[in-house]
Scaffold this motif. Sequence first.
Motif, PDB file in Angstrom:
ATOM      1  N   GLY A   6       0.816  -1.219   0.000  1.00  0.00           N
ATOM      2  CA  GLY A   6       0.000   0.000   0.000  1.00  0.00           C
ATOM      3  C   GLY A   6       0.843   1.259   0.000  1.00  0.00           C
ATOM      4  O   GLY A   6       1.794   1.386  -0.756  1.00  0.00           O
ATOM      5  N   TYR A   7       0.499   2.182   0.867  1.00  0.00           N
ATOM      6  CA  TYR A   7       1.174   3.477   0.958  1.00  0.00           C
ATOM      7  C   TYR A   7       2.240   3.458   2.045  1.00  0.00           C
ATOM      8  O   TYR A   7       2.265   4.299   2.931  1.00  0.00           O
ATOM      9  N   ARG A   8       3.131   2.480   1.993  1.00  0.00           N
ATOM     10  CA  ARG A   8       4.168   2.330   3.015  1.00  0.00           C
ATOM     11  C   ARG A   8       5.543   2.183   2.375  1.00  0.00           C
ATOM     12  O   ARG A   8       5.677   1.760   1.242  1.00  0.00           O
ATOM     13  N   LEU A   9       6.572   2.530   3.157  1.00  0.00           N
ATOM     14  CA  LEU A   9       7.959   2.365   2.744  1.00  0.00           C
ATOM     15  C   LEU A   9       8.700   1.626   3.846  1.00  0.00           C
ATOM     16  O   LEU A   9       8.424   1.845   5.028  1.00  0.00           O
ATOM     17  N   LEU A  10       9.649   0.787   3.474  1.00  0.00           N
ATOM     18  CA  LEU A  10      10.597   0.215   4.423  1.00  0.00           C
ATOM     19  C   LEU A  10      11.884   1.001   4.276  1.00  0.00           C
ATOM     20  O   LEU A  10      12.402   1.145   3.169  1.00  0.00           O
ATOM     21  N   VAL A  11      12.389   1.545   5.372  1.00  0.00           N
ATOM     22  CA  VAL A  11      13.645   2.281   5.324  1.00  0.00           C
ATOM     23  C   VAL A  11      14.630   1.638   6.283  1.00  0.00           C
ATOM     24  O   VAL A  11      14.246   0.976   7.241  1.00  0.00           O
ATOM     25  N   LYS A  12      15.922   1.804   5.995  1.00  0.00           N
ATOM     26  CA  LYS A  12      16.951   1.250   6.863  1.00  0.00           C
ATOM     27  C   LYS A  12      18.019   2.302   7.096  1.00  0.00           C
ATOM     28  O   LYS A  12      18.207   3.202   6.276  1.00  0.00           O
ATOM     29  N   PRO A  13      18.739   2.188   8.225  1.00  0.00           N
ATOM     30  CA  PRO A  13      19.795   3.158   8.530  1.00  0.00           C
ATOM     31  C   PRO A  13      20.868   3.167   7.446  1.00  0.00           C
ATOM     32  O   PRO A  13      21.137   2.165   6.798  1.00  0.00           O
ATOM     33  N   ASP A  14      21.492   4.336   7.274  1.00  0.00           N
ATOM     34  CA  ASP A  14      22.524   4.509   6.262  1.00  0.00           C
ATOM     35  C   ASP A  14      23.530   5.524   6.776  1.00  0.00           C
ATOM     36  O   ASP A  14      23.193   6.387   7.576  1.00  0.00           O
ATOM     37  N   ASP A  15      24.771   5.460   6.322  1.00  0.00           N
ATOM     38  CA  ASP A  15      25.798   6.413   6.742  1.00  0.00           C
ATOM     39  C   ASP A  15      25.481   7.832   6.306  1.00  0.00           C
ATOM     40  O   ASP A  15      26.045   8.784   6.814  1.00  0.00           O
ATOM     41  N   PHE A  16      24.574   7.994   5.355  1.00  0.00           N
ATOM     42  CA  PHE A  16      24.121   9.311   4.887  1.00  0.00           C
ATOM     43  C   PHE A  16      23.666  10.158   6.071  1.00  0.00           C
ATOM     44  O   PHE A  16      23.875  11.356   6.103  1.00  0.00           O
ATOM     45  N   ASN A  17      23.079   9.513   7.082  1.00  0.00           N
ATOM     46  CA  ASN A  17      22.551  10.201   8.260  1.00  0.00           C
ATOM     47  C   ASN A  17      23.627  11.027   8.954  1.00  0.00           C
ATOM     48  O   ASN A  17      23.380  12.139   9.374  1.00  0.00           O
ATOM     49  N   SER A  18      24.844  10.496   9.070  1.00  0.00           N
ATOM     50  CA  SER A  18      25.894  11.207   9.793  1.00  0.00           C
ATOM     51  C   SER A  18      26.344  12.467   9.057  1.00  0.00           C
ATOM     52  O   SER A  18      26.785  13.421   9.675  1.00  0.00           O
ATOM     53  N   GLU A  19      26.231  12.496   7.735  1.00  0.00           N
ATOM     54  CA  GLU A  19      26.642  13.658   6.966  1.00  0.00           C
ATOM     55  C   GLU A  19      25.603  14.779   7.004  1.00  0.00           C
ATOM     56  O   GLU A  19      25.940  15.926   6.811  1.00  0.00           O
ATOM     57  N   HIS A  20      24.348  14.451   7.203  1.00  0.00           N
ATOM     58  CA  HIS A  20      23.268  15.429   7.109  1.00  0.00           C
ATOM     59  C   HIS A  20      22.469  15.508   8.407  1.00  0.00           C
ATOM     60  O   HIS A  20      21.278  15.681   8.386  1.00  0.00           O
ATOM     61  N   GLU A  21      23.154  15.370   9.527  1.00  0.00           N
ATOM     62  CA  GLU A  21      22.463  15.404  10.810  1.00  0.00           C
ATOM     63  C   GLU A  21      21.852  16.784  11.040  1.00  0.00           C
ATOM     64  O   GLU A  21      22.488  17.806  10.799  1.00  0.00           O
ATOM     65  N   VAL A  22      20.626  16.791  11.481  1.00  0.00           N
ATOM     66  CA  VAL A  22      19.925  18.037  11.762  1.00  0.00           C
ATOM     67  C   VAL A  22      19.957  18.225  13.277  1.00  0.00           C
ATOM     68  O   VAL A  22      19.232  17.575  14.009  1.00  0.00           O
ATOM     69  N   LYS A  23      20.824  19.079  13.753  1.00  0.00           N
ATOM     70  CA  LYS A  23      21.036  19.247  15.197  1.00  0.00           C
ATOM     71  C   LYS A  23      19.821  19.868  15.881  1.00  0.00           C
ATOM     72  O   LYS A  23      19.199  20.766  15.346  1.00  0.00           O
ATOM     73  N   GLY A  24      19.499  19.342  17.076  1.00  0.00           N
ATOM     74  CA  GLY A  24      18.457  19.916  17.901  1.00  0.00           C
ATOM     75  C   GLY A  24      17.041  19.665  17.429  1.00  0.00           C
ATOM     76  O   GLY A  24      16.125  20.353  17.831  1.00  0.00           O
ATOM     77  N   THR A  25      16.841  18.673  16.542  1.00  0.00           N
ATOM     78  CA  THR A  25      15.488  18.377  16.069  1.00  0.00           C
ATOM     79  C   THR A  25      15.188  16.900  16.242  1.00  0.00           C
ATOM     80  O   THR A  25      16.066  16.098  16.530  1.00  0.00           O
ATOM     81  N   ASP A  26      13.947  16.534  16.060  1.00  0.00           N
ATOM     82  CA  ASP A  26      13.535  15.139  16.105  1.00  0.00           C
ATOM     83  C   ASP A  26      13.272  14.638  14.696  1.00  0.00           C
ATOM     84  O   ASP A  26      12.227  14.083  14.390  1.00  0.00           O
ATOM     85  N   ILE A  27      14.239  14.856  13.816  1.00  0.00           N
ATOM     86  CA  ILE A  27      14.113  14.438  12.423  1.00  0.00           C
ATOM     87  C   ILE A  27      15.224  13.443  12.112  1.00  0.00           C
ATOM     88  O   ILE A  27      16.363  13.611  12.538  1.00  0.00           O
ATOM     89  N   VAL A  28      14.903  12.393  11.363  1.00  0.00           N
ATOM     90  CA  VAL A  28      15.853  11.341  11.035  1.00  0.00           C
ATOM     91  C   VAL A  28      15.935  11.190   9.526  1.00  0.00           C
ATOM     92  O   VAL A  28      14.936  11.322   8.827  1.00  0.00           O
ATOM     93  N   LEU A  29      17.127  10.900   9.012  1.00  0.00           N
ATOM     94  CA  LEU A  29      17.327  10.610   7.593  1.00  0.00           C
ATOM     95  C   LEU A  29      17.638   9.131   7.428  1.00  0.00           C
ATOM     96  O   LEU A  29      18.450   8.593   8.159  1.00  0.00           O
ATOM     97  N   GLU A  30      17.020   8.478   6.483  1.00  0.00           N
ATOM     98  CA  GLU A  30      17.266   7.055   6.218  1.00  0.00           C
ATOM     99  C   GLU A  30      17.215   6.800   4.717  1.00  0.00           C
ATOM    100  O   GLU A  30      16.780   7.652   3.942  1.00  0.00           O
TER     101      GLU A  30
END
Length: 82
Positions: A6-30
């Motif tokens: 349906g309208y769902r995605l499976l996401v997994k952790p990636d090293d990309f997260n460490s390069e684009h960290e958004v400090k002081g927020t509750d947002i995650v990149l995967e």
Amino acid sequence: MLKALGYRLLVKPDDFNSEHEVKGTDIVLEIVHNIGENIPWAKVGDHVMYSRYGGKRIEDPETGKEVILLDDGDVLCKIEEN
């Protein structure tokens, strides 16, 4: 193999997260691992941003690693590299 439906995605952790960290927020990149059939805007390998508490964390029975199952409405944006 886990398959998003349906309208769902499976996401997994990636090293990309460490390069684009958004400090002081509750947002995650995967990185998108698998998508349901009704999501034309995403493809496997895309990087997406979502709320830290969005989605459901589950274990992939094949790899034993954690993946996150997201509704497409939990995704805040897709990161496009130039």
